[in-house]
Design a protein around this motif. Structure first.
Motif, PDB file in Angstrom:
ATOM      1  N   GLY A   1       0.817  -1.207   0.000  1.00 28.91           N
ATOM      2  CA  GLY A   1       0.000   0.000   0.000  1.00 28.91           C
ATOM      3  C   GLY A   1       0.851   1.257   0.000  1.00 28.91           C
ATOM      4  O   GLY A   1       1.870   1.333  -0.689  1.00 28.91           O
ATOM      5  N   ILE A   2       0.442   2.234   0.781  1.00 31.32           N
ATOM      6  CA  ILE A   2       1.214   3.482   0.897  1.00 31.32           C
ATOM      7  C   ILE A   2       1.356   3.833   2.377  1.00 31.32           C
ATOM      8  O   ILE A   2       0.373   3.865   3.119  1.00 31.32           O
ATOM      9  CB  ILE A   2       0.520   4.661   0.178  1.00 31.32           C
ATOM     10  N   LEU A   3       2.583   4.102   2.780  1.00 31.23           N
ATOM     11  CA  LEU A   3       2.883   4.514   4.153  1.00 31.23           C
ATOM     12  C   LEU A   3       3.271   5.994   4.138  1.00 31.23           C
ATOM     13  O   LEU A   3       4.065   6.421   3.294  1.00 31.23           O
ATOM     14  CB  LEU A   3       4.015   3.653   4.720  1.00 31.23           C
TER      15      LEU A   3
ATOM     16  N   GLU B   1       7.495  13.414   6.390  1.00 25.49           N
ATOM     17  CA  GLU B   1       8.617  13.731   5.505  1.00 25.49           C
ATOM     18  C   GLU B   1       8.491  13.078   4.132  1.00 25.49           C
ATOM     19  O   GLU B   1       9.061  13.558   3.153  1.00 25.49           O
ATOM     20  CB  GLU B   1       9.916  13.258   6.173  1.00 25.49           C
ATOM     21  N   GLN B   2       7.737  11.989   4.048  1.00 18.51           N
ATOM     22  CA  GLN B   2       7.721  11.207   2.812  1.00 18.51           C
ATOM     23  C   GLN B   2       6.497  10.306   2.727  1.00 18.51           C
ATOM     24  O   GLN B   2       5.761  10.120   3.700  1.00 18.51           O
ATOM     25  CB  GLN B   2       8.972  10.331   2.737  1.00 18.51           C
ATOM     26  N   LEU B   3       6.283   9.749   1.535  1.00 17.26           N
ATOM     27  CA  LEU B   3       5.369   8.620   1.385  1.00 17.26           C
ATOM     28  C   LEU B   3       6.168   7.486   0.778  1.00 17.26           C
ATOM     29  O   LEU B   3       7.080   7.714  -0.032  1.00 17.26           O
ATOM     30  CB  LEU B   3       4.167   8.970   0.509  1.00 17.26           C
ATOM     31  N   ILE B   4       5.871   6.282   1.205  1.00 17.70           N
ATOM     32  CA  ILE B   4       6.548   5.104   0.670  1.00 17.70           C
ATOM     33  C   ILE B   4       5.485   4.241  -0.002  1.00 17.70           C
ATOM     34  O   ILE B   4       4.507   3.831   0.638  1.00 17.70           O
ATOM     35  CB  ILE B   4       7.275   4.301   1.766  1.00 17.70           C
ATOM     36  N   VAL B   5       5.668   3.980  -1.281  1.00 20.21           N
ATOM     37  CA  VAL B   5       4.709   3.202  -2.059  1.00 20.21           C
ATOM     38  C   VAL B   5       5.205   1.768  -2.157  1.00 20.21           C
ATOM     39  O   VAL B   5       6.357   1.513  -2.532  1.00 20.21           O
ATOM     40  CB  VAL B   5       4.531   3.791  -3.473  1.00 20.21           C
ATOM     41  N   LYS B   6       4.341   0.824  -1.799  1.00 17.54           N
ATOM     42  CA  LYS B   6       4.722  -0.599  -1.892  1.00 17.54           C
ATOM     43  C   LYS B   6       3.619  -1.354  -2.648  1.00 17.54           C
ATOM     44  O   LYS B   6       2.630  -1.807  -2.087  1.00 17.54           O
ATOM     45  CB  LYS B   6       4.875  -1.181  -0.470  1.00 17.54           C
TER      46      LYS B   6
ATOM     47  N   ILE C   1       9.373   8.278  -1.542  1.00 19.60           N
ATOM     48  CA  ILE C   1       9.285   9.561  -2.244  1.00 19.60           C
ATOM     49  C   ILE C   1       9.260  10.687  -1.205  1.00 19.60           C
ATOM     50  O   ILE C   1       8.280  10.844  -0.476  1.00 19.60           O
ATOM     51  CB  ILE C   1       8.010   9.642  -3.122  1.00 19.60           C
ATOM     52  N   LYS C   2      10.326  11.463  -1.147  1.00 27.10           N
ATOM     53  CA  LYS C   2      10.400  12.585  -0.214  1.00 27.10           C
ATOM     54  C   LYS C   2       9.495  13.720  -0.716  1.00 27.10           C
ATOM     55  O   LYS C   2       9.498  14.036  -1.905  1.00 27.10           O
ATOM     56  CB  LYS C   2      11.836  13.100  -0.109  1.00 27.10           C
ATOM     57  N   PHE C   3       8.759  14.353   0.193  1.00 28.10           N
ATOM     58  CA  PHE C   3       7.881  15.453  -0.205  1.00 28.10           C
ATOM     59  C   PHE C   3       8.672  16.608  -0.838  1.00 28.10           C
ATOM     60  O   PHE C   3       8.216  17.231  -1.803  1.00 28.10           O
ATOM     61  CB  PHE C   3       7.095  15.973   1.004  1.00 28.10           C
TER      62      PHE C   3
ATOM     63  N   GLU D   1      14.137  13.540  -9.847  1.00 28.02           N
ATOM     64  CA  GLU D   1      14.952  12.498 -10.463  1.00 28.02           C
ATOM     65  C   GLU D   1      14.183  11.579 -11.409  1.00 28.02           C
ATOM     66  O   GLU D   1      14.751  11.026 -12.343  1.00 28.02           O
ATOM     67  CB  GLU D   1      15.595  11.631  -9.360  1.00 28.02           C
ATOM     68  N   GLU D   2      12.868  11.398 -11.163  1.00 23.48           N
ATOM     69  CA  GLU D   2      12.145  10.398 -11.948  1.00 23.48           C
ATOM     70  C   GLU D   2      10.641  10.688 -11.989  1.00 23.48           C
ATOM     71  O   GLU D   2      10.146  11.590 -11.305  1.00 23.48           O
ATOM     72  CB  GLU D   2      12.370   8.998 -11.347  1.00 23.48           C
ATOM     73  N   LYS D   3       9.938   9.893 -12.785  1.00 20.10           N
ATOM     74  CA  LYS D   3       8.478   9.967 -12.866  1.00 20.10           C
ATOM     75  C   LYS D   3       7.926   8.637 -12.356  1.00 20.10           C
ATOM     76  O   LYS D   3       8.332   7.570 -12.837  1.00 20.10           O
ATOM     77  CB  LYS D   3       8.047  10.213 -14.311  1.00 20.10           C
ATOM     78  N   ILE D   4       7.016   8.711 -11.382  1.00 21.87           N
ATOM     79  CA  ILE D   4       6.486   7.491 -10.754  1.00 21.87           C
ATOM     80  C   ILE D   4       4.984   7.415 -11.004  1.00 21.87           C
ATOM     81  O   ILE D   4       4.254   8.381 -10.792  1.00 21.87           O
ATOM     82  CB  ILE D   4       6.762   7.498  -9.228  1.00 21.87           C
ATOM     83  N   LYS D   5       4.540   6.257 -11.467  1.00 21.75           N
ATOM     84  CA  LYS D   5       3.123   6.055 -11.757  1.00 21.75           C
ATOM     85  C   LYS D   5       2.505   5.188 -10.661  1.00 21.75           C
ATOM     86  O   LYS D   5       2.949   4.061 -10.411  1.00 21.75           O
ATOM     87  CB  LYS D   5       2.964   5.371 -13.119  1.00 21.75           C
TER      88      LYS D   5
END
Length: 556
Positions: free
Chosen positions: A62-64, A68-73, A82-84, A108-112
């Protein structure tokens, strides 16, 4: 809203109607699974929320979110942090309504983000992230729940002074019951010596009371970002408790609270949870409140709090009103298998394992020996021990208060002779003398109340070491030996015949049983030792006694 952690806690529940878990109501098992699976290196206490997309609710995908950030799993994929402050742009795309997704563009990148959940609102996620980008500059992680005892001394002083204002506002006097509750709270908050002196001086100086609004400003200025709501809920709980304990159980009659209602910035749902929690706390010490009932009550309260968005941690930020600190309350809940329900997981003391030692594991043997009855109250007994400890500590600190007021009283007495020729000055000194004598009487009265509270808790604790309903045949079997016959009459003297309700064949029936006599609570320690000596709860002694009794009956 200036704090990102507060904003996320408020808005993230809109992502999904049921699968978003927000601190401090984050199930401990899910949190532990997520921290491992998402490879989050920070403290679990800093996790703001978790969107769980797993089929069975494990929390592993899911998403945590943190401050400071969200972590997508995603399922079957590695986590992406992904740092804000690295995000450049966020957009929602729905070219195919069946497959909506979110594009996060970083430096640095594009995340879908896609396939996160069939009912996750991607549009809400986009809105929240864009708000974060445009409205916040300071991104930092912080503990989502901090017990009041760990907050600043300035905050705790202002908090307690507001409570003193309330006690005086009622009838211009702080009586011994109110003092007892205030002293217990001061002790639970763990004030430093100088802070205690400050509050004590304020407590005994009615003329020097500050405006309640000013005290709120002082308190608010010292609250850690993101904790304002929890501190306000906690303060409301402590104020309502003192009013309920000393005045009335009708909140409509609580003038101080109602007059200052706007200062608390809490809603009616919060107040409803506070009152339910208080009522449950008062029941904790009731005779039939077993560990199972306690767990059920806390589970129901936790579910109600989560449903209305009231953090249960806030209600217990200063501990439990029956006398447990926040740490003691956390440990007690951990023993019930509810660790982390308050969001104070880092405070757990680990004493839960010890209580299981010595309790029988075979149900038939437990039933025969009566140890099943004792095991029903193991957690409650340790909570009572915490109440006893906290109250005894409070009594010890009250000695300093008595010495302080006594010294002030002696100084005032000396002034009587110095102003004997000045009528106005003499009236003033006499008024001060009466006030200080009243204070001393109030403090000693509070000490008496707390001393009585200790004895009551000790009696309740010792009672839990005795069978509430006596098995007369077992007692007879265990006291046949000449050296143990004296215990039969001693124990019988503590029991009276009463009607009790028992369940048999799924039907409730009224039957007569020998029930422990509460009027002899002061001697329950000796009673518990008597049961220990005859081996009432010891498997070997019970089996030997019953076998001997059976053989005696067979050959006589």
């Amino acid at each position: 809203m200036s704090d990102i952690n507060s904003y996320l806690r408020q808005e993230l529940p809109k992502l999904h109607k049921s699968n978003v878990h927000v601190a401090p109501n984050l199930p401990e098992k899910k949190l532990n699974n997520a921290v491992k699976s998402f490879k989050y290196a920070g403290s679990p206490d800093n996790v703001v929320a978790l969107l769980d997309i797993t089929v069975f609710g494990s929390g592993a995908d899911g998403i945590l979110f943190t401050g400071e950030q969200l972590i997508v799993k995603p399922t079957f994929a590695d986590p992406i942090a992904i740092k804000f402050n690295e995000i450049v742009k966020v957009r929602f795309e729905e070219t195919n309504p069946k497959f909506p997704h979110v594009i996060i563009v970083t430096k640095e990148e594009k995340i879908k983000l896609e396939n996160m959940s069939t009912s996750c609102s991607y549009s809400e996620l986009t809105r929240i992230l864009n708000h974060v980008l445009t409205q916040f500059e300071d991104f930092k992680e912080q503990r989502q729940s901090i017990p009041l005892e760990e907050m600043s001394e300035q905050l705790k002083i202002a908090y307690l002074k507001i409570i003193v204002n309330m006690a005086y506002a009622n009838d211009q006097v702080i009586d011994r019951n109110e003092l007892a509750e205030i002293f217990l709270l001061m002790n639970r908050l763990g004030l430093e010596q100088q802070s205690r002196f400050d509050v004590r001086s304020y407590l005994f100086n009615q003329e020097g009371l500050l405006e309640t609004e000013k005290l709120f400003e002082e308190m608010n200025s010292n609250i850690v970002e993101g904790q304002h709501n929890t501190v306000h809920i906690s303060l409301a709980k402590d104020l309502i408790n003192i009013f309920f304990s000393t005045q009335s159980r009708d909140l409509l009659q609580f003038e101080f609270f109602n007059q200052n209602r706007s200062l608390f910035q809490i809603n009616e749902a919060d107040i409803s949870i506070i009152i339910e929690a208080l009522e449950m706390d008062y029941k904790l010490l009731e005779e039939d409140f077993t560990d199972d009932k306690m767990k059920k009550a806390f589970s129901e309260l936790s579910a109600k709090a989560a449903a209305v968005g009231t953090p249960l941690a806030a209600v217990y930020l200063s501990g439990s009103v029956i006398g447990m600190s926040a740490a003691g309350m956390t440990s007690g809940l951990a023993m019930l298998g509810m660790g982390g329900v308050l969001g104070f997981s880092s405070m757990a003391t680990g004493i839960g394992v010890a209580i299981l030692i010595g309790v029988g594991t075979y149900a038939g043997v437990k039933k025969l020996t009566g140890s099943d009855e004792l095991s029903k109250y193991k957690r409650k007994q340790l909570m009572l021990n915490e109440v006893i400890k906290q109250t005894q500590d409070t009594i010890s600190t009250i000695v300093g208060d008595i010495n302080y007021v006594t010294s002030r009283l002696n100084q005032t007495i000396e002034k009587v002779s110095q102003v004997s020729g000045n009528a106005n000055a003499l009236l003033e000194v006499n008024a001060k003398l009466r006030q200080q004598m009243s204070m001393l009487k109030g403090i000693t009265g509070a000490a008496d109340i707390l001393n009585h509270k200790v004895h009551e808790a000790e009696g309740d604790s010792n009672k839990l070491k005795c069978p509430l309903i006596l098995d007369i045949s077992k007692l007879q079997a265990l006291t046949t030996e000449p050296t143990k016959k004296k215990f039969y009459d001693f124990i019988m003297d503590f029991y009276v015949e009463k009607e009790v309700i028992v369940e048999k064949n799924n039907e409730k029936q009224r039957v007569k049983r020998l029930v422990v006599d509460d009027s002899k609570k002061a001697d329950f320690l000796q009673l518990s030792k008597a049961f220990e000596v005859i081996g009432y709860f010891n498997v070997g002694d019970v089996l030997a006694g019953k076998t001997k009794q059976a053989l005696t009956g067979l050959f006589t």
